[in-house]
Enzyme design. Structure first.
Site, PDB file in Angstrom:
ATOM      1  N   ARG A 184     -61.192  36.650 -21.112  1.00  0.00           N
ATOM      2  CA  ARG A 184     -62.386  36.701 -21.951  1.00  0.00           C
ATOM      3  C   ARG A 184     -63.285  37.846 -21.488  1.00  0.00           C
ATOM      4  O   ARG A 184     -63.214  38.280 -20.335  1.00  0.00           O
ATOM      5  CB  ARG A 184     -63.153  35.377 -21.868  1.00  0.00           C
ATOM      6  CG  ARG A 184     -62.327  34.152 -22.243  1.00  0.00           C
ATOM      7  CD  ARG A 184     -63.120  32.874 -21.989  1.00  0.00           C
ATOM      8  NE  ARG A 184     -62.362  31.669 -22.331  1.00  0.00           N
ATOM      9  CZ  ARG A 184     -61.609  30.977 -21.481  1.00  0.00           C
ATOM     10  NH1 ARG A 184     -61.510  31.378 -20.212  1.00  0.00           N
ATOM     11  NH2 ARG A 184     -60.963  29.890 -21.874  1.00  0.00           N
ATOM     12  N   LYS A 209     -64.254  29.602 -17.597  1.00  0.00           N
ATOM     13  CA  LYS A 209     -65.217  28.598 -18.036  1.00  0.00           C
ATOM     14  C   LYS A 209     -65.305  27.474 -17.017  1.00  0.00           C
ATOM     15  O   LYS A 209     -64.315  27.092 -16.411  1.00  0.00           O
ATOM     16  CB  LYS A 209     -64.795  28.035 -19.397  1.00  0.00           C
ATOM     17  CG  LYS A 209     -65.033  28.982 -20.572  1.00  0.00           C
ATOM     18  CD  LYS A 209     -64.723  28.301 -21.884  1.00  0.00           C
ATOM     19  CE  LYS A 209     -65.063  29.198 -23.068  1.00  0.00           C
ATOM     20  NZ  LYS A 209     -64.778  28.531 -24.365  1.00  0.00           N
ATOM     21  N   HIS A 220     -62.552  39.717 -28.529  1.00  0.00           N
ATOM     22  CA  HIS A 220     -61.721  38.512 -28.435  1.00  0.00           C
ATOM     23  C   HIS A 220     -60.390  38.689 -29.168  1.00  0.00           C
ATOM     24  O   HIS A 220     -59.428  37.974 -28.882  1.00  0.00           O
ATOM     25  CB  HIS A 220     -62.480  37.312 -29.006  1.00  0.00           C
ATOM     26  CG  HIS A 220     -62.192  36.029 -28.290  1.00  0.00           C
ATOM     27  ND1 HIS A 220     -62.593  35.805 -26.990  1.00  0.00           N
ATOM     28  CD2 HIS A 220     -61.531  34.912 -28.680  1.00  0.00           C
ATOM     29  CE1 HIS A 220     -62.196  34.593 -26.619  1.00  0.00           C
ATOM     30  NE2 HIS A 220     -61.553  34.038 -27.613  1.00  0.00           N
ATOM     31  N   ARG A 233     -57.626  39.291 -26.836  1.00  0.00           N
ATOM     32  CA  ARG A 233     -57.144  38.043 -26.231  1.00  0.00           C
ATOM     33  C   ARG A 233     -56.169  37.342 -27.189  1.00  0.00           C
ATOM     34  O   ARG A 233     -55.116  36.860 -26.766  1.00  0.00           O
ATOM     35  CB  ARG A 233     -58.345  37.152 -25.916  1.00  0.00           C
ATOM     36  CG  ARG A 233     -58.014  35.789 -25.300  1.00  0.00           C
ATOM     37  CD  ARG A 233     -59.309  35.140 -24.840  1.00  0.00           C
ATOM     38  NE  ARG A 233     -59.210  33.711 -24.591  1.00  0.00           N
ATOM     39  CZ  ARG A 233     -58.821  33.174 -23.438  1.00  0.00           C
ATOM     40  NH1 ARG A 233     -58.466  33.948 -22.442  1.00  0.00           N
ATOM     41  NH2 ARG A 233     -58.783  31.860 -23.281  1.00  0.00           N
ATOM     42  N   HIS A 285     -56.736  27.830 -20.821  1.00  0.00           N
ATOM     43  CA  HIS A 285     -57.092  26.712 -21.700  1.00  0.00           C
ATOM     44  C   HIS A 285     -56.886  25.387 -20.973  1.00  0.00           C
ATOM     45  O   HIS A 285     -55.834  25.177 -20.363  1.00  0.00           O
ATOM     46  CB  HIS A 285     -56.208  26.716 -22.959  1.00  0.00           C
ATOM     47  CG  HIS A 285     -56.586  27.769 -23.946  1.00  0.00           C
ATOM     48  ND1 HIS A 285     -55.732  28.222 -24.934  1.00  0.00           N
ATOM     49  CD2 HIS A 285     -57.742  28.467 -24.116  1.00  0.00           C
ATOM     50  CE1 HIS A 285     -56.333  29.137 -25.652  1.00  0.00           C
ATOM     51  NE2 HIS A 285     -57.546  29.307 -25.187  1.00  0.00           N
ATOM     52  N   TYR A 319     -51.953  29.484 -31.817  1.00  0.00           N
ATOM     53  CA  TYR A 319     -51.184  30.730 -31.845  1.00  0.00           C
ATOM     54  C   TYR A 319     -49.760  30.513 -32.346  1.00  0.00           C
ATOM     55  O   TYR A 319     -49.108  31.449 -32.815  1.00  0.00           O
ATOM     56  CB  TYR A 319     -51.161  31.373 -30.455  1.00  0.00           C
ATOM     57  CG  TYR A 319     -52.516  31.786 -29.977  1.00  0.00           C
ATOM     58  CD1 TYR A 319     -53.174  32.880 -30.538  1.00  0.00           C
ATOM     59  CD2 TYR A 319     -53.182  31.068 -28.988  1.00  0.00           C
ATOM     60  CE1 TYR A 319     -54.444  33.256 -30.114  1.00  0.00           C
ATOM     61  CE2 TYR A 319     -54.447  31.435 -28.556  1.00  0.00           C
ATOM     62  CZ  TYR A 319     -55.067  32.519 -29.128  1.00  0.00           C
ATOM     63  OH  TYR A 319     -56.317  32.883 -28.718  1.00  0.00           O
TER      64      TYR A 319
END
Length: 299
Positions: free
Chosen positions: A147, A171, A241, A244, A267, A276
């Site tokens: 990110r 995150k 993004h 990514r 994730h 995806y």
């Protein structure tokens, strides 16, 4: 709801929870919207009830014409806000805990084709310090799938050049390891030997520096990419993004398993990665109908 309450919540997200700059901007916008609604209806934010929440959702949908995805994000912001209020002992229960939002619109992630990437990568001028930096930004975003918030926090001490690995802070302040290939290594070597030394007048440890020779910001990366895209023939609206998304899509198209892609992207849930597979399924379908003789349409 006073502005000081929102400001303290935003500080909590930034300095204690380490939310991304992009998320913080959106959450502040959502809280400001909620505060306007409460004032309009004469409601107290510490005494909001389920019925009041449902009317607020109707307000977002019917008066503000918000998309389902925006309403769901607004709910997420308010859930987090009321969890914060519990943490601060301002309330006892979270009224948003069991409120479900509308079904999100299905939207496939946008990504670059290989020829579009080549055009992007050919724009930065490698004879200049900023050109070397911009080229490394493009290569690293695509090579690692990180990110933008993770990119701008990379320090020299996070990089293992010999193993071609980078430790990134994702995150929730969670660390993970990502990898890069020869193309990224070559431009990284050039940047560190030349451009970085010229930009890093204050001897900072951050890898990416802005025009003022300080740590590059997420907004700065978006501005850089916007300037690059204007010099290409590409017409699609893009964001950092998308690199990514491209990283994940290209890995799956080349046969990488989804669990590995999940770990590389950072994730927590496989559901976030599964979107995806819809993109790659469409790609396989197109290949099949173009390549298999008896699948082609009769003339």
């Amino acid at each position: 709801m006073k502005k000081e309450v929102i400001s303290k919540f935003i500080d909590y997200l930034e300095y204690q929870k380490h939310y991304s700059h992009y998320t913080i901007i959106n959450y502040r916008k959502d809280l400001d919207c909620y505060a306007v609604y409460l004032e309009k209806e004469g409601l107290n934010y510490t005494k909001i009830e389920y019925s009041g929440i449902r009317f607020y959702l109707m307000y977002l949908k019917e008066e503000r014409k918000e998309k389902n995805s925006s309403i769901c994000r607004n709910l997420s912001a308010l859930r987090t806000f009321y969890d914060y209020l519990i943490h601060e002992r301002k309330i006892e229960n979270n009224p948003f805990c069991y409120v479900t939002g509308p079904k999100k619109e299905k939207r496939l992630p946008r990504y670059f084709e290989y020829n579009e990437l080549e055009e992007l990568f050919g724009i930065p001028d490698l004879s200049t310090p900023f050109g070397q930096r911009d080229s490394l930004i493009l290569e690293m975003l695509y090579a690692t799938g990180i990110r933008v918030g993770e990119l701008v926090r990379i320090r020299l001490s996070d990089i293992n050049k010999s193993e071609r690995m980078i430790r990134v802070l994702g995150k929730g302040n969670k660390e993970r390891i990502v990898y890069f290939g020869e193309y990224t290594k070559d431009i990284l070597d050039l940047y560190l030997k030349d451009g970085y030394k010229k930009l890093n007048v204050d001897h900072l440890d951050y890898l990416f520096l802005g025009n003022r020779r300080t740590q590059l910001t997420e907004r700065g990366v978006r501005d850089i990419l916007n300037r690059i895209i204007k010099k290409t023939t590409l017409t699609k609206n893009i964001s950092p993004h998308m690199l990514r998304h491209t990283f994940a899509t290209h890995l799956l198209n080349e046969g990488c398993d989804i669990l590995s892609v999940q770990k590389l992207l950072g994730h927590e849930s496989i559901r976030a990665t599964q979107i995806y597979t819809h993109v790659t399924t469409e790609h396989l379908k197109e290949v099949y109908y173009n390549a298999f003789p008896r699948a082609k349409m009769k003339k």
